[in-house]
Design a protein around this motif. Structure first.
Motif, short mmCIF file in Angstrom:
data_model
loop_
_atom_site.label_atom_id
_atom_site.label_comp_id
_atom_site.label_asym_id
_atom_site.label_seq_id
_atom_site.Cartn_x
_atom_site.Cartn_y
_atom_site.Cartn_z
N GLN A 273 -34.02 -38.40 52.60
CA GLN A 273 -34.14 -39.50 53.29
C GLN A 273 -33.18 -39.99 54.32
OE1 GLN A 273 -34.97 -42.09 49.76
NE2 GLN A 273 -36.87 -42.76 50.84
N THR A 274 -33.55 -40.62 55.43
CA THR A 274 -32.53 -41.14 56.40
C THR A 274 -32.84 -42.52 56.24
OG1 THR A 274 -32.61 -39.27 57.80
CG2 THR A 274 -31.83 -41.21 58.84
N VAL A 275 -31.62 -43.45 56.33
CA VAL A 275 -31.83 -44.92 56.05
C VAL A 275 -30.74 -45.42 57.06
CG1 VAL A 275 -32.70 -44.95 53.90
CG2 VAL A 275 -30.39 -45.07 54.14
N PRO A 276 -31.08 -46.78 57.33
CA PRO A 276 -30.04 -47.17 58.37
C PRO A 276 -28.45 -47.74 57.68
CG PRO A 276 -31.55 -48.93 57.74
CD PRO A 276 -32.18 -47.72 57.07
N SER A 277 -27.38 -47.49 58.09
CA SER A 277 -26.38 -47.78 57.83
C SER A 277 -25.91 -49.45 58.03
CB SER A 277 -25.06 -47.11 58.52
OG SER A 277 -23.81 -47.74 58.29
N GLU A 278 -24.95 -49.98 56.99
CA GLU A 278 -24.67 -51.25 57.21
C GLU A 278 -23.93 -51.67 58.54
OE1 GLU A 278 -23.52 -52.03 52.62
OE2 GLU A 278 -22.16 -51.91 54.00
N LEU A 279 -23.30 -50.58 58.97
CA LEU A 279 -22.47 -50.74 60.08
C LEU A 279 -22.94 -50.16 61.46
CD1 LEU A 279 -18.96 -49.60 58.34
CD2 LEU A 279 -20.23 -51.96 58.57
N ARG A 280 -22.51 -50.66 62.67
CA ARG A 280 -22.83 -50.20 63.88
C ARG A 280 -22.31 -48.85 64.00
NH1 ARG A 280 -23.27 -54.96 67.83
NH2 ARG A 280 -23.64 -56.61 66.50
N ASN A 281 -22.70 -47.85 64.70
CA ASN A 281 -22.21 -46.69 65.06
C ASN A 281 -21.85 -45.73 64.06
OD1 ASN A 281 -22.37 -46.83 67.85
ND2 ASN A 281 -20.32 -48.06 67.64
N LYS A 282 -22.92 -45.92 63.02
CA LYS A 282 -22.80 -44.87 61.64
C LYS A 282 -24.20 -44.74 61.17
CE LYS A 282 -20.63 -45.29 57.06
NZ LYS A 282 -20.12 -46.50 56.01
N ALA A 283 -24.34 -43.43 60.91
CA ALA A 283 -25.39 -42.91 60.35
C ALA A 283 -25.39 -42.46 58.90
CB ALA A 283 -25.64 -41.68 61.29
N ALA A 284 -26.22 -42.61 58.30
CA ALA A 284 -26.40 -42.47 56.77
C ALA A 284 -27.85 -41.47 56.18
CB ALA A 284 -26.38 -43.77 55.90
N TYR A 285 -27.74 -40.55 55.71
CA TYR A 285 -28.90 -39.97 55.34
C TYR A 285 -28.42 -38.81 54.09
CZ TYR A 285 -26.93 -35.94 57.73
OH TYR A 285 -26.08 -34.82 58.46
N VAL A 286 -29.59 -38.31 53.48
CA VAL A 286 -29.51 -37.70 52.38
C VAL A 286 -30.07 -36.14 52.57
CG1 VAL A 286 -30.53 -37.13 49.96
CG2 VAL A 286 -29.67 -39.56 50.72
N ILE A 287 -29.39 -35.28 52.07
CA ILE A 287 -29.70 -33.73 52.04
C ILE A 287 -29.74 -33.20 50.69
CG2 ILE A 287 -28.98 -33.11 54.49
CD1 ILE A 287 -26.47 -31.79 53.24
N HIS A 288 -30.43 -31.98 50.58
CA HIS A 288 -30.62 -31.43 49.52
C HIS A 288 -29.82 -29.89 49.70
CE1 HIS A 288 -33.50 -34.11 47.47
NE2 HIS A 288 -34.01 -34.46 48.58
N ARG A 289 -29.24 -29.76 48.57
CA ARG A 289 -28.35 -28.51 48.74
C ARG A 289 -28.71 -27.81 47.39
NH1 ARG A 289 -27.20 -26.43 52.73
NH2 ARG A 289 -25.27 -25.50 51.90
N PRO A 290 -28.73 -26.15 47.44
CA PRO A 290 -28.93 -25.37 46.57
C PRO A 290 -27.56 -25.55 45.49
CG PRO A 290 -28.37 -24.19 48.47
CD PRO A 290 -28.43 -25.57 48.92
N MET A 291 -27.87 -24.99 44.36
CA MET A 291 -26.85 -25.28 43.42
C MET A 291 -26.14 -24.13 42.78
SD MET A 291 -29.17 -28.08 41.11
CE MET A 291 -27.90 -28.02 39.85
N GLY A 292 -26.75 -22.71 42.70
CA GLY A 292 -26.28 -21.59 42.40
C GLY A 292 -27.26 -20.97 41.55
N VAL A 293 -26.79 -20.26 40.57
CA VAL A 293 -27.44 -19.30 39.79
C VAL A 293 -28.24 -20.23 38.59
CG1 VAL A 293 -27.69 -17.24 38.18
CG2 VAL A 293 -25.92 -17.52 39.81
N TRP A 294 -29.72 -20.25 38.83
CA TRP A 294 -30.38 -20.87 37.88
C TRP A 294 -31.07 -19.75 36.78
CZ3 TRP A 294 -32.77 -25.58 36.52
CH2 TRP A 294 -32.11 -26.66 37.21
N TRP A 295 -31.16 -20.17 35.51
CA TRP A 295 -31.68 -19.38 34.25
C TRP A 295 -33.09 -19.97 34.04
CZ3 TRP A 295 -30.66 -19.86 28.79
CH2 TRP A 295 -31.15 -18.90 27.95
N LEU A 296 -34.13 -19.13 34.37
CA LEU A 296 -35.49 -19.64 34.17
C LEU A 296 -36.10 -18.89 32.71
CD1 LEU A 296 -36.75 -19.13 37.73
CD2 LEU A 296 -35.35 -20.91 36.64
#
Ligand code: UN1
Length: 496
Positions: A124-147
């Motif tokens: 998600q990208t959402v507004p920041s409380e402050l001027r001249n500031k951006a805020a958003y969320v990214i998803h990062r991989p974690m490493g080795v998963w065991w399934l």
């Protein structure tokens, strides 16, 4: 001579360092040896984790749309090999060919979905409380998963886990159930032939106890995804609780179908028969309880018994067969033991089936009759415990409120269903049933791959594998703030 399957580690098919193998036989005909498989040791597991760890940085840095492109190729290869692998699956696991084609289709759909999802992976990208500031969320991989995957959906469930795990940039080690390792080997072949880089996918077979306990504690494993029994799930959660590894659990169920007196009975009968005896009752989502409103009980039960008795049981490769064997001798014994438990209950009445089938061709495998108990009460073990076989309990209730109370009265909460023509009853049930999935006028089985799948209470630990939520399970969320004001801007909390 049956094929010897090897482990797949770092892009190579290799034998176990243990030099030991185990056999996998057709549960419909035990003279048919499907293959021999590596009885892996801890050394094999370590080699697989090392390969997965080594492949991680490059795979993590590969753009997600590029990773998703592999999924298009995988989907096409699954399509090309649908019939071949469906036949192997019926030999390996026993369910009828129409259902193993369906299992393949679920894998194909899951690949198609992953291919698209790799181009989204929305944060998600959402507004920041402050001027001249951006805020958003990214998803990062974690490493080795065991399934860790079960035997009842030998392609679909490995794909549910593998495709989102790798599309989001993780690398994996997969350990399939010892009853169905061949289908997962075919899946590895397909992923490999689609060009997935070496080490991204690794496959080890063998005993859960040897391979499993070691892997749960392995420092390089970042997450564990498990589908299976609540007992094993709790053990995994206990160990991962200590190391704070992420773990996603999809565990047992005691799914019920409510049949209200106003239901379309024909529809409810079709649903009950398919939900209870499809896959020989061996789905986590299988209907193992019918909660019927008094008034329609007699008519419903008489017709259900008639239809259950008419089901054609046999080798699932015969297109006319409707119900295959149980997956193993152990499963057949479990089912028989629950019939005994049911018979020992005071009031429960066996109205259909109850025996292993041992005549003619059925003598070659682990067959069991479609079985129905009537006059079951909510406290009985056959109304409470997961049986994982073709055993259905009928409970009779007076009202919708009582039906919902009975439905909710087990430790599980995966799938559920209500048959009614009254929209008010349906809406109340949707809100009050404690389950991850509720169907209205449909059986408890047949979840679609692009929607969240999982359950409440002892069915899981809050995750939903399937749909877009799987892409959240396999990633870490990162919140990003970018200040482009050129000066120190204290956050609102620090300057008001
Ligand atoms: C399972 O029972 O373990 O909902 C999975 C269904 C299938 C998957 C079931 N799509 O019936």
């Amino acid at each position: 001579m049956a094929e010897e399957y090897k482990n797949f580690i770092g892009g190579e098919w290799v034998k176990s360092k243990s030099n030991k193998t185990f056999e996998n036989r057709n549960p419909a005909d035990t003279s048919d040896l499907v293959g021999t498989f590596q009885l892996s040791s801890r050394d094999d597991v370590d080699a697989a984790v090392t390969a997965a760890q080594a492949a991680f940085p490059n795979w993590r840095d590969t753009p997600a749309p590029e990773r998703a492109d592999y999924m298009y190729r995988v989907a096409n290869k699954l399509r090309e090999r649908k019939e071949e692998i469906a036949k192997l699956m019926t030999r390996e696991m026993g369910k009828v060919i129409a259902e193993t084609r369906g299992d393949m289709q679920e894998g194909i759909d899951t690949a198609d979905f992953a291919a698209g999802e790799g181009r989204r992976m929305h944060g998600q990208t959402v507004p920041s409380e402050l001027r001249n500031k951006a805020a958003y969320v990214i998803h990062r991989p974690m490493g080795v998963w065991w399934l860790i995957t079960p035997w009842n959906f030998p392609i679909a469930i490995p794909t549910w886990k593998t495709f989102p795990a790798i599309t989001t940039g993780n690398t994996i080690v997969i350990k399939p159930a010892t009853d169905t390792p061949a289908c997962t080997a075919k899946l590895m072949e397909i992923l490999d032939s689609a060009g997935i880089p070496k080490g991204v996918i690794n496959y080890v077979t063998g005993s859960g106890r040897i391979v499993g306990e070691h892997l749960i504690n392995h420092p390089d494993i970042k997450g564990i995804s498990f589908t299976g029994s609540s007992e094993v799930g709790k053990r995994i959660a206990e160990v991962t609780g200590k190391t704070l590894k992420r773990c996603s659990l999809e565990l047992g169920g005691k799914n019920a179908q409510i049949v209200m007196a106003d239901a379309n009975l024909e529809l409810a009968l079709d649903g009950a028969l398919w939900g209870a005896f499809g896959t020989t009752g061996q789905r986590c989502t299988a209907t193992s309880r019918i909660i019927v409103q008094e008034g329609v009980h007699d008519e419903f039960l008489a017709e259900l018994v008639k239809r259950a008795k008419a089901l054609k049981v046999g080798n699932g490769l015969d297109e006319s067969v409707e119900m295959g064997p149980l997956v193993s001798k152990a499963q057949q014994e479990t089912v028989a033991s629950y019939v005994k438990i049911g018979l020992e209950e005071d009031k429960a009445e066996l109205v259909c089936g109850g025996h292993a089938l041992t005549d003619g061709d059925c003598a070659k495998g682990f067959f069991f009759e479609p079985t129905i108990f009537d006059k079951v009460t909510p406290d009985m073990r056959i109304a409470q415990e997961e049986i994982f076989g073709p055993v259905l309990s009928i409970l009779t209730v007076k009202s919708l409120d009582e039906a919902i109370e009975v439905l909710n009265g087990t430790v599980y909460g995966l799938s559920s269903s209500i048959y009614t023509q009254d929209v008010n009853s349906a809406m109340r049930a949707i809100e009050r049933i404690e389950a991850g999935i509720t169907y209205v006028n449909g059986p408890t089985i047949g979840a679609e791959c692009h929607l969240p799948f999982g359950g409440v209470k002892e069915t899981g630990n809050g995750h939903r594998e399937g749909g877009w939520t799987a892409y959240e399970i396999f990633t870490e969320m990162k919140t990003v703030y970018i200040d482009y004001s050129g000066k120190l801007q204290r956050a609102q909390i620090d300057n008001k």
